[in-house]
Structure formats: structure tokens, C-alpha cells
Enzyme design. Structure first.
Site, PDB file in Angstrom:
ATOM      1  N   GLY A  46     -38.064 -13.655  69.663  1.00  0.00           N
ATOM      2  CA  GLY A  46     -37.248 -14.783  70.557  1.00  0.00           C
ATOM      3  C   GLY A  46     -36.926 -14.273  71.714  1.00  0.00           C
ATOM      4  O   GLY A  46     -36.748 -13.050  71.954  1.00  0.00           O
ATOM      5  N   GLN A  51     -31.957 -14.450  79.356  1.00  0.00           N
ATOM      6  CA  GLN A  51     -32.218 -12.863  79.352  1.00  0.00           C
ATOM      7  C   GLN A  51     -33.456 -12.650  80.438  1.00  0.00           C
ATOM      8  O   GLN A  51     -33.644 -11.496  80.653  1.00  0.00           O
ATOM      9  CB  GLN A  51     -33.031 -12.852  78.053  1.00  0.00           C
ATOM     10  CG  GLN A  51     -32.032 -12.829  76.880  1.00  0.00           C
ATOM     11  CD  GLN A  51     -32.597 -12.619  75.598  1.00  0.00           C
ATOM     12  OE1 GLN A  51     -33.214 -13.521  74.940  1.00  0.00           O
ATOM     13  NE2 GLN A  51     -32.591 -11.269  75.206  1.00  0.00           N
ATOM     14  N   CYS A  88     -31.858  -7.268  69.472  1.00  0.00           N
ATOM     15  CA  CYS A  88     -31.959  -8.112  70.629  1.00  0.00           C
ATOM     16  C   CYS A  88     -32.653  -7.285  71.766  1.00  0.00           C
ATOM     17  O   CYS A  88     -32.348  -6.384  72.106  1.00  0.00           O
ATOM     18  CB  CYS A  88     -30.323  -8.693  71.170  1.00  0.00           C
ATOM     19  SG  CYS A  88     -30.399  -9.690  72.612  1.00  0.00           S
ATOM     20  N   LEU A  89     -33.511  -8.122  72.607  1.00  0.00           N
ATOM     21  CA  LEU A  89     -34.193  -7.324  73.634  1.00  0.00           C
ATOM     22  C   LEU A  89     -33.301  -7.056  74.581  1.00  0.00           C
ATOM     23  O   LEU A  89     -33.734  -6.078  75.631  1.00  0.00           O
ATOM     24  CB  LEU A  89     -35.232  -8.313  74.061  1.00  0.00           C
ATOM     25  CG  LEU A  89     -36.172  -8.635  73.011  1.00  0.00           C
ATOM     26  CD1 LEU A  89     -37.328  -9.579  73.443  1.00  0.00           C
ATOM     27  CD2 LEU A  89     -36.951  -7.300  72.502  1.00  0.00           C
ATOM     28  N   HIS A 130     -29.580 -17.066  66.839  1.00  0.00           N
ATOM     29  CA  HIS A 130     -29.607 -16.063  67.887  1.00  0.00           C
ATOM     30  C   HIS A 130     -29.710 -16.508  69.236  1.00  0.00           C
ATOM     31  O   HIS A 130     -29.184 -16.300  70.288  1.00  0.00           O
ATOM     32  CB  HIS A 130     -30.392 -14.952  67.612  1.00  0.00           C
ATOM     33  CG  HIS A 130     -30.500 -13.596  68.523  1.00  0.00           C
ATOM     34  ND1 HIS A 130     -29.830 -12.505  68.236  1.00  0.00           N
ATOM     35  CD2 HIS A 130     -30.931 -13.363  69.640  1.00  0.00           C
ATOM     36  CE1 HIS A 130     -29.793 -11.701  69.145  1.00  0.00           C
ATOM     37  NE2 HIS A 130     -30.527 -11.904  69.867  1.00  0.00           N
ATOM     38  N   GLU A 131     -30.877 -17.051  69.526  1.00  0.00           N
ATOM     39  CA  GLU A 131     -31.224 -17.654  70.956  1.00  0.00           C
ATOM     40  C   GLU A 131     -30.424 -18.852  71.288  1.00  0.00           C
ATOM     41  O   GLU A 131     -30.211 -18.663  72.720  1.00  0.00           O
ATOM     42  CB  GLU A 131     -32.746 -18.023  70.995  1.00  0.00           C
ATOM     43  CG  GLU A 131     -33.896 -17.010  70.696  1.00  0.00           C
ATOM     44  CD  GLU A 131     -33.553 -15.487  71.127  1.00  0.00           C
ATOM     45  OE1 GLU A 131     -33.326 -15.515  72.136  1.00  0.00           O
ATOM     46  OE2 GLU A 131     -34.087 -14.597  70.508  1.00  0.00           O
ATOM     47  N   HIS A 134     -27.376 -17.181  72.852  1.00  0.00           N
ATOM     48  CA  HIS A 134     -27.687 -16.756  74.175  1.00  0.00           C
ATOM     49  C   HIS A 134     -27.525 -17.941  75.282  1.00  0.00           C
ATOM     50  O   HIS A 134     -26.788 -17.806  76.212  1.00  0.00           O
ATOM     51  CB  HIS A 134     -28.981 -16.285  74.360  1.00  0.00           C
ATOM     52  CG  HIS A 134     -29.349 -14.908  74.070  1.00  0.00           C
ATOM     53  ND1 HIS A 134     -28.537 -13.907  74.701  1.00  0.00           N
ATOM     54  CD2 HIS A 134     -30.181 -14.145  73.083  1.00  0.00           C
ATOM     55  CE1 HIS A 134     -29.096 -12.572  74.369  1.00  0.00           C
ATOM     56  NE2 HIS A 134     -29.935 -12.861  73.353  1.00  0.00           N
TER      57      HIS A 134
END
Length: 181
Positions: A46, A51, A88-89, A130-131, A134
Site C-alpha cells: 500500500g 507518502q 511502512c515504506l 494503515h493507508e 496516513h
């Protein structure tokens, strides 16, 4: 292929609530493509627009070989929970067990403004939550218990990427990207 820099922990855009998408235009289509390309290259399951430094309510996902995106998500969460590894990226190399709802029903739109209904459990539910976090300026470390969060913060301070300068923000003159960057 359009691979973009992923913003890392410490970048203020990650702590800022994103604004609702109102223009379903070519720039939004480009953003979705950039999100997908960057997510797949990373690789990740994701990636949310903040991000990439774009404060709009849109994210992409790639779970169980299904590639998709959601604009302006609204979630209904189950009361049943799951606890499992999450990364997480924007926190390269770090993973921690994180509590999330076991299932989710998400409503929103696609990049053309058409209604989208997404229902999932386990990994898809974790990814969507999660997304969406963000998009609200919430990071997965905020969901950790106190002791695990303390450990995570120590690992972040010691990480090679910690304190790296954020990429230069390029502001578009177009209304879609001019909001909240």
C-alpha cells in the site's frame, strides 16, 4: 514508469491530514499511476499520497495480486481485532506487531469519481486501515503499545535513513496539487 521518492518519518506531510479530492482529472490519474508504480517498485502492499508529498485523500494497494486504489475513503471497522506484523515504506526495514480491526468495509471513489465499495479481512483490512491512517496524519507507530513504541523510536533514531533531508517539494499551479502541499 514514474517512480517517486517516498517521504520518510519526520517529514511534516506525514503528520498532516490530507484534503478530500474534488477534481477527478488527469492530474489525479497521474498521481494514482505514480502511487502504483512507486508502491510496486518499493515493493509494498500500500502507498498513500502523503507518502509522495501530496496531501490528498487517495491511496493504492496491492494485496493478493489485486492492484487497486481508493479516493476519499470512509471506513467501517469490525469490533473483532487482529494483531500481527506491520511495516511502512516511510519507516524502511522496521516491522512491529500492530493491532487492527480484523475486517473492514471501505467506501470511496475511483480516480474517475465513480463509487467504490471494498470489503476485506486480515491483510487487506490491515492495509486499508494503515493507508487511511496516513490520510489522517496517523502513523502505524502511533498504534503501538507504549513499550513497543519506545523500542521503535530507538530503532528509528539509530536507522541510517533517520534525519535524511526530505526531497524538494514541487508545487503544481493546478488546483488538485496546490492543496495542502
Amino acid at each position: 514508469m514514474s517512480i517517486k521518492d517516498i517521504r520518510l518519518f519526520g517529514d511534516p506531510v506525514l503528520r498532516t491530514a490530507a484534503v478530500e479530492v474534488v477534481d477527478f482529472d488527469r492530474e489525479l490519474h497521474t498521481l494514482v499511476k505514480d502511487l502504483q508504480d512507486t508502491m510496486l517498485e518499493a515493493p509494498g502492499v500500500g502507498l498513500a499520497a502523503p507518502q509522495l508529498g501530496v496531501s490528498l485523500r487517495v491511496f493504492t494497494y496491492w494485496v493478493d495480486d489485486i492492484l487497486g486504489h481508493l479516493v476519499n475513503p470512509v471506513l467501517d471497522l469490525s469490533t473483532e481485532e487482529q494483531d500481527g506484523p506491520e511495516g511502512c515504506l516511510s519507516f524502511p526495514g522496521l516491522r512491529y506487531d500492530t493491532k487492527r480491526a480484523l475486517s473492514v468495509v471501505a467506501r470511496g471513489q475511483n480516480m474517475w469519481g465513480e463509487p467504490v465499495f471494498l470489503e476485506g479481512t486480515e491483510l487487506l483490512a490491515r492495509c486499508v486501515q494503515h493507508e487511511t491512517d496516513h490520510l489522517d496524519g496517523v502513523l502505524f507507530i502511533d498504534r503501538l503499545d507504549r513499550e513497543t513504541r519506545r523500542l521503535a523510536m530507538r530503532e528509528i533514531r539509530e536507522a541510517q535513513w533517520a534525519g535524511a533531508p526530505a526531497p524538494t517539494v514541487k508545487v503544481s499551479p493546478h488546483s488538485t496539487f496546490g492543496l495542502g502541499m
